[in-house]
Design a protein around this motif. Sequence first.
Motif, short mmCIF file in Angstrom:
data_model
loop_
_atom_site.label_atom_id
_atom_site.label_comp_id
_atom_site.label_asym_id
_atom_site.label_seq_id
_atom_site.Cartn_x
_atom_site.Cartn_y
_atom_site.Cartn_z
N GLU A 1 0.84 -1.20 0.00
CA GLU A 1 0.00 0.00 0.00
C GLU A 1 0.88 1.25 0.00
OE1 GLU A 1 -3.07 2.50 2.82
OE2 GLU A 1 -2.98 0.32 3.10
N GLY A 2 0.59 2.14 -0.92
CA GLY A 2 1.35 3.38 -1.00
C GLY A 2 0.90 4.40 0.03
N VAL A 3 1.31 5.62 -0.19
CA VAL A 3 0.95 6.71 0.70
C VAL A 3 0.36 7.83 -0.15
CG1 VAL A 3 3.29 7.66 0.61
CG2 VAL A 3 1.79 8.28 2.52
N GLY A 4 -0.78 8.39 0.26
CA GLY A 4 -1.42 9.44 -0.52
C GLY A 4 -1.78 8.96 -1.91
N GLY A 5 -1.64 9.83 -2.89
CA GLY A 5 -1.94 9.48 -4.26
C GLY A 5 -0.71 9.03 -5.03
N ALA A 6 -0.91 8.68 -6.29
CA ALA A 6 0.17 8.10 -7.09
C ALA A 6 1.29 9.08 -7.40
CB ALA A 6 -0.40 7.55 -8.40
#
Length: 231
Positions: free
Chosen positions: A118-123
């Motif tokens: 899972e990333g952080v914020g948007g792409a």
Amino acid sequence: MTMKGLFITATGTEIGKTLVTAALTHQLRQAGHVVGAIKPIISGITEGEMEGTDTAIIASAMGQGLDEATLDTISPFRYKAPLAPSMAASLEGKVLDYNLLIETCRKVIDHPVFTLVEGVGGAFVPLTDDKLVADWIGDLDLSAIIVAGSYLGTLSHIISTLEAMQARGLDVRGIVVSESTGDTPDFDDTLAEIRHWTKLPVIGIPRLHGAEPWQQAPDLTGLVELDPPAV
């Protein structure tokens, strides 16, 4: 072809990435797959107060308690300010070590266990002065899904994010739309428009309630290609 992992990104922040990560982790485990999930970067947290955080939700979806070892495995890069990592790290007199981030993720996804990252914020959130989340996805060589809301204007945000990712050669498997609160366009009509304009699989998650809403999410496993679990 069996996937080694999948990156969960979004059009923005506080849209539902963790809900999707937890739901997909839970669903794959229920189907008999061995699954790992990590959210390597988390901001807006206070050490010692991790209950209810995204990290705790992911641990719960994997059937784990949140001890120190699990915390360091799921979210090794932790910052106090609820800001983009580049800004949150700067406030603490730090710089996110991007090479270490990639190395840490690869140690997990190179094992023979399907891993959700899972990333952080948007792409396109900045991680450092010269690296964005999109660089992170590309350097891990993972396909991605985009999580978005259903608010007025989301179609523009989805198309912009998708086209920018595809322009970088990133593979987007599909889009998951988490129903927004408030006065929003018709949910089914919104999903239909997104399918029309993106030509990708689109799955809608209606508003969910309860202590562990990720257990109630619609089936997301069609976005993943895995061999059948061993009997």
